[in-house]
Write an enzyme that holds these catalytic residues in place. Structure first.
Site, PDB file in Angstrom:
ATOM      1  N   ARG A  51      -5.892   2.586 -13.726  1.00 32.26           N
ATOM      2  CA  ARG A  51      -5.140   3.842 -13.780  1.00 32.26           C
ATOM      3  C   ARG A  51      -4.027   3.937 -12.763  1.00 32.26           C
ATOM      4  O   ARG A  51      -2.909   4.332 -13.085  1.00 32.26           O
ATOM      5  CB  ARG A  51      -6.070   5.037 -13.509  1.00 32.26           C
ATOM      6  CG  ARG A  51      -6.716   5.638 -14.693  1.00 32.26           C
ATOM      7  CD  ARG A  51      -8.057   6.208 -14.284  1.00 32.26           C
ATOM      8  NE  ARG A  51      -8.884   5.100 -13.841  1.00 32.26           N
ATOM      9  CZ  ARG A  51      -9.597   4.347 -14.668  1.00 32.26           C
ATOM     10  NH1 ARG A  51      -9.648   4.636 -15.929  1.00 32.26           N
ATOM     11  NH2 ARG A  51     -10.294   3.307 -14.235  1.00 32.26           N
ATOM     12  N   THR A  52      -4.324   3.619 -11.518  1.00 27.51           N
ATOM     13  CA  THR A  52      -3.323   3.882 -10.481  1.00 27.51           C
ATOM     14  C   THR A  52      -2.086   3.028 -10.717  1.00 27.51           C
ATOM     15  O   THR A  52      -0.960   3.531 -10.740  1.00 27.51           O
ATOM     16  CB  THR A  52      -3.920   3.636  -9.079  1.00 27.51           C
ATOM     17  OG1 THR A  52      -5.108   4.419  -8.973  1.00 27.51           O
ATOM     18  CG2 THR A  52      -2.951   4.034  -7.980  1.00 27.51           C
ATOM     19  N   LYS A  80      -1.599 -17.798   0.127  1.00 30.45           N
ATOM     20  CA  LYS A  80      -1.180 -18.876   1.044  1.00 30.45           C
ATOM     21  C   LYS A  80      -1.293 -18.446   2.498  1.00 30.45           C
ATOM     22  O   LYS A  80      -0.926 -19.189   3.393  1.00 30.45           O
ATOM     23  CB  LYS A  80       0.273 -19.256   0.765  1.00 30.45           C
ATOM     24  CG  LYS A  80       0.552 -19.684  -0.658  1.00 30.45           C
ATOM     25  CD  LYS A  80       2.036 -20.002  -0.805  1.00 30.45           C
ATOM     26  CE  LYS A  80       2.412 -20.243  -2.246  1.00 30.45           C
ATOM     27  NZ  LYS A  80       3.878 -20.240  -2.423  1.00 30.45           N
ATOM     28  N   ARG A 101      -1.725  -1.172  -2.906  1.00 28.20           N
ATOM     29  CA  ARG A 101      -3.177  -0.996  -2.714  1.00 28.20           C
ATOM     30  C   ARG A 101      -3.688  -2.230  -1.994  1.00 28.20           C
ATOM     31  O   ARG A 101      -3.286  -3.353  -2.326  1.00 28.20           O
ATOM     32  CB  ARG A 101      -3.860  -0.844  -4.069  1.00 28.20           C
ATOM     33  CG  ARG A 101      -5.366  -0.951  -3.981  1.00 28.20           C
ATOM     34  CD  ARG A 101      -6.032  -0.596  -5.264  1.00 28.20           C
ATOM     35  NE  ARG A 101      -5.945   0.828  -5.540  1.00 28.20           N
ATOM     36  CZ  ARG A 101      -6.552   1.439  -6.553  1.00 28.20           C
ATOM     37  NH1 ARG A 101      -7.294   0.745  -7.391  1.00 28.20           N
ATOM     38  NH2 ARG A 101      -6.436   2.733  -6.737  1.00 28.20           N
ATOM     39  N   HIS A 129      -6.730   7.711  -0.274  1.00 26.53           N
ATOM     40  CA  HIS A 129      -6.145   7.492  -1.606  1.00 26.53           C
ATOM     41  C   HIS A 129      -5.354   8.752  -1.973  1.00 26.53           C
ATOM     42  O   HIS A 129      -5.742   9.518  -2.864  1.00 26.53           O
ATOM     43  CB  HIS A 129      -7.263   7.212  -2.612  1.00 26.53           C
ATOM     44  CG  HIS A 129      -6.812   6.653  -3.918  1.00 26.53           C
ATOM     45  ND1 HIS A 129      -5.481   6.673  -4.344  1.00 26.53           N
ATOM     46  CD2 HIS A 129      -7.515   6.056  -4.924  1.00 26.53           C
ATOM     47  CE1 HIS A 129      -5.408   6.116  -5.536  1.00 26.53           C
ATOM     48  NE2 HIS A 129      -6.626   5.728  -5.906  1.00 26.53           N
TER      49      HIS A 129
HETATM   50  C1  NCD Z   1     -10.633   5.090  -7.437  1.00 22.66           C
HETATM   51  C2  NCD Z   1     -10.218   4.124  -6.326  1.00 22.66           C
HETATM   52  O1  NCD Z   1      -9.599   3.105  -6.594  1.00 22.66           O
HETATM   53  O2  NCD Z   1     -10.531   4.459  -5.199  1.00 22.66           O
HETATM   54  N1  NCD Z   1     -10.031   4.791  -8.657  1.00 22.66           N
HETATM   55  C3  NCD Z   1      -8.792   5.291  -8.915  1.00 22.66           C
HETATM   56  O3  NCD Z   1      -7.845   5.016  -8.243  1.00 22.66           O
HETATM   57  N2  NCD Z   1      -8.690   6.169  -9.922  1.00 22.66           N
HETATM   58  C4  NCD Z   1     -12.085   5.297  -7.529  1.00 22.66           C
HETATM   59  C5  NCD Z   1     -12.996   4.108  -7.606  1.00 22.66           C
HETATM   60  O4  NCD Z   1     -12.577   2.963  -7.655  1.00 22.66           O
HETATM   61  O5  NCD Z   1     -14.208   4.353  -7.629  1.00 22.66           O
END
Ligand code: NCD
Length: 363
Positions: A51-52, A80, A101, A129
């Site tokens: 999703r993100t 590397k 991320r 997040h």
């Molecule tokens: C979450 C995350 O990556 O922290 N997912 C997301 O971004 N929607 C929640 C999760 O991974 O449990």
């Protein structure tokens, strides 16, 4: 230039403004189709995501911009041995804005120290997040119409769940909010966060039973047990089925209660719950694209100097080098990034020192 590393980097007014923009985009997407023409978003995902990453990319495409990046650290030069600092120095010459991320806490802060363009934290370890929180806030606003006077139950892995940490920070700023923290003892909210809630006088109950608290909740925020952050697989196996939301358990819930989940779910919500009108998690995922469109517009607007300087929400204490002190958190970016010096912040109230990158106490 502004970055989004923690949700507290945004003021309440900025969040309101972004929510209004997102609502306008939802109503009139055609008005925004060219808003980021010739702009490039880089999505650097050193950790898995559906999703993100895809909602960020879809957001930029919906604004008429373009995207590049990687979805797997093993296909980047990280494999590397390249540092975060070097990767960002280079990529910030190829893009106008970066969403990243990383499994290590504080990696986006390191990125912000080496970039020429705005950096967005799309999740750092078990830390923050903020863009999931923006998604959660847009959902709450659309479904309940308010942020004040809400009893919010957070259930599952409150220790490693970064979405929980950012949501608590965000909602703590609204009047009349109460938190009910439902988790096994081993996965309780980090003590520092519990202390912060107490210091701010925000009502907060910690318990293990979801059923007992159900009737009091306006929002139930379910979370996945974060398998990848456990140091022992055995411990994960023991705790993984701690909470499973089923239609029967909802019998005692308010009629208007909203069920949220950042997704992905593993088995903590029975799919039979999906048909309940209170289940808002797929709508929540849908809104993620629109709030990220508003965020990209906001940060790119500021990068070009079109927006006013906001007063930052998070107090910044002087940074200190504490000779001999180390960050004791094995998930901190300072454990792997070459050449990164340990830095600590002195908490103005308690006088304790915390790691600049991951906010753990200095050891
Ligand atoms: C979450 C995350 O990556 O922290 N997912 C997301 O971004 N929607 C929640 C999760 O991974 O449990």
């Amino acid at each position: 230039m502004r970055h989004l590393l923690s949700i507290l980097d945004l003021t309440v007014e900025e969040i309101d403004s972004m929510i209004s923009t997102a609502q306008d985009i939802l109503d009139h997407p055609e008005r925004y189709r060219e808003a980021c023409r010739d702009k490039i978003l880089a999505t650097l995902f050193f950790e898995p995501s559906t999703r993100t990453r895809l909602s960020f990319e879809s957001a930029m495409l919906g604004l008429g911009g373009r995207v590049l990046g990687f979805s797997d650290a093993s296909s980047s030069s990280t494999r590397k041995g390249e540092s975060v600092a070097d990767t960002i120095s280079v990529v910030s010459g190829y893009a106008d804005i970066i969403a990243m991320r990383h499994p290590k806490e504080g990696a986006p802060l390191v990125a912000s120290q080496h970039t020429r363009v705005p950096v967005i934290n799309a999740g750092d370890g078990g830390h923050h997040h903020p863009t999931q929180t923006l998604t959660d806030l847009l959902t709450i606003r659309r479904e309940t119409g308010r942020f004040e006077d809400l009893t919010i139950g957070l259930c599952g892995d409150l220790k490693f769940g970064r979405t929980v940490h950012s949501l608590i920070e965000a909602m703590s700023r609204y009047r009349g909010v109460r938190f009910v923290l439902i988790s096994p003892r081993e996965l309780a909210l980090p003590p520092l966060m519990v202390e912060e809630l107490a210091e701010q006088g925000i009502p907060c109950t910690q318990c293990q039973s979801l059923e007992e608290q159900m009737g009091a909740l306006d929002i139930l925020y379910m979370t996945r047990i974060q398998r990848e952050r456990f140091s022992s697989e055995e411990e994960y196996q023991r705790l993984k089925d701690s909470y499973i939301l089923t239609p029967d358990k909802l019998a005692g819930a308010k009629e208007g209660m909203m069920i949220l989940h950042p997704l992905p779910r593993v088995n903590e919500i029975d799919p039979r719950v999906d048909d309940d009108p209170r289940a808002a998690y797929f709508r929540q995922a849908y809104y993620g694209r629109y709030i990220r469109m508003a965020l990209i517009l906001h940060l790119l607007g500021q990068a070009e100097g079109t927006a006013v300087t906001p007063d930052k929400g998070r107090p910044r204490y002087p940074q200190n080098q504490l000779p001999g002190a180390v960050c004791g958190n094995p998930h901190c970016i300072t454990t792997i990034e070459q050449g990164l010096e340990q830095r600590f912040l002195r908490d103005g109230k308690t006088g304790e020192y915390r790691c600049l990158y991951c906010e753990s106490k200095a050891e």
